[in-house]
Design a protein around this motif. Structure first.
Motif, mmCIF file in Angstrom:
data_model
loop_
_atom_site.group_PDB
_atom_site.id
_atom_site.type_symbol
_atom_site.label_atom_id
_atom_site.label_comp_id
_atom_site.label_asym_id
_atom_site.label_seq_id
_atom_site.Cartn_x
_atom_site.Cartn_y
_atom_site.Cartn_z
ATOM 1 N N HIS A 1 7.407 20.109 -16.154
ATOM 2 C CA HIS A 1 6.417 20.334 -17.213
ATOM 3 C C HIS A 1 5.538 19.088 -17.386
ATOM 4 O O HIS A 1 4.315 19.195 -17.534
ATOM 5 N N ASN A 2 6.153 17.911 -17.348
ATOM 6 C CA ASN A 2 5.388 16.667 -17.486
ATOM 7 C C ASN A 2 4.414 16.485 -16.328
ATOM 8 O O ASN A 2 3.297 16.003 -16.526
ATOM 9 N N ALA B 1 13.449 20.742 -15.588
ATOM 10 C CA ALA B 1 12.389 21.621 -16.102
ATOM 11 C C ALA B 1 11.368 20.814 -16.898
ATOM 12 O O ALA B 1 10.154 21.014 -16.760
ATOM 13 N N GLU B 2 11.837 19.895 -17.709
ATOM 14 C CA GLU B 2 10.938 19.049 -18.505
ATOM 15 C C GLU B 2 10.142 18.101 -17.609
ATOM 16 O O GLU B 2 8.962 17.847 -17.859
ATOM 17 N N ASN C 1 2.957 18.907 -14.708
ATOM 18 C CA ASN C 1 1.863 19.840 -14.974
ATOM 19 C C ASN C 1 0.935 19.334 -16.067
ATOM 20 O O ASN C 1 -0.278 19.535 -15.994
ATOM 21 N N GLU C 2 1.480 18.695 -17.091
ATOM 22 C CA GLU C 2 0.642 18.163 -18.166
ATOM 23 C C GLU C 2 -0.344 17.135 -17.624
ATOM 24 O O GLU C 2 -1.509 17.101 -18.022
#
Length: 159
Positions: free
Chosen positions: A148-149, A144-145, A151-152
């Motif tokens: 997220h990275n 999940a992280e 997407n960042e």
């Protein structure tokens, strides 16, 4: 009779097509309003990359997504060793990966492209470590992280 049937079908199809176009336009406008109206893309464009290299870079990003999909499937099947292998082999951080990522670093000073890329790839290593150790929940959290990275970085940079 045959001509009348053809005319009716043609009129019906044309009307349906026009109706769809109007509905699509209305839906698009409603969605734009919901999100605050049209805005300009404020992301940093990777202008220093030649067009053929941009094509290659986008292919690499799609390949990353394929690997994320494979990792997800392996974790869902509780095949932690496979998830770890895919993560470390295809997404893990290495000297070669650092060199690959640095090529795409914008010339603009203060860019954190390589930092964001390294963070994502290092998260793949954390995912692999958790999976190898048998910690499926931690591996899912790392996944999940990792996403997220991704997407960042995509929030900040574009082609």
């Amino acid at each position: 009779m045959h001509k009348i049937l053809i005319a009716v079908v043609t009129i019906t199809l044309l009307t349906a097509g026009f109706s769809f176009a109007v509905d699509y336009h209305q839906m698009h406008n409603e969605m734009m309003q919901k999100h605050g109206g049209p805005t300009t893309d404020g992301r940093t464009e990777l202008t220093h990359i030649p067009a053929p290299m941009k094509v290659m870079h986008k292919a690499m990003m799609r390949q990353h997504l394929d690997h994320v999909s494979q990792i997800t499937a392996a974790l869902a099947a509780n095949d932690l060793n496979r998830a770890a292998d895919i993560a470390v082999t295809n997404l893990g951080w290495s000297q070669e990966r650092a060199q690959e990522c640095s090529v795409f670093e914008p010339v603009k000073s203060g860019s954190d492209y390589t930092t964001l890329a390294a963070t994502m790839h290092k998260k793949a290593d954390e995912l692999a470590d958790a999976a190898k150790s048998g910690y499926r929940d931690k591996a899912f959290q790392a996944l999940a992280e990792l996403i997220h990275n991704c997407n960042e970085c995509h929030k900040k940079f574009r082609h």
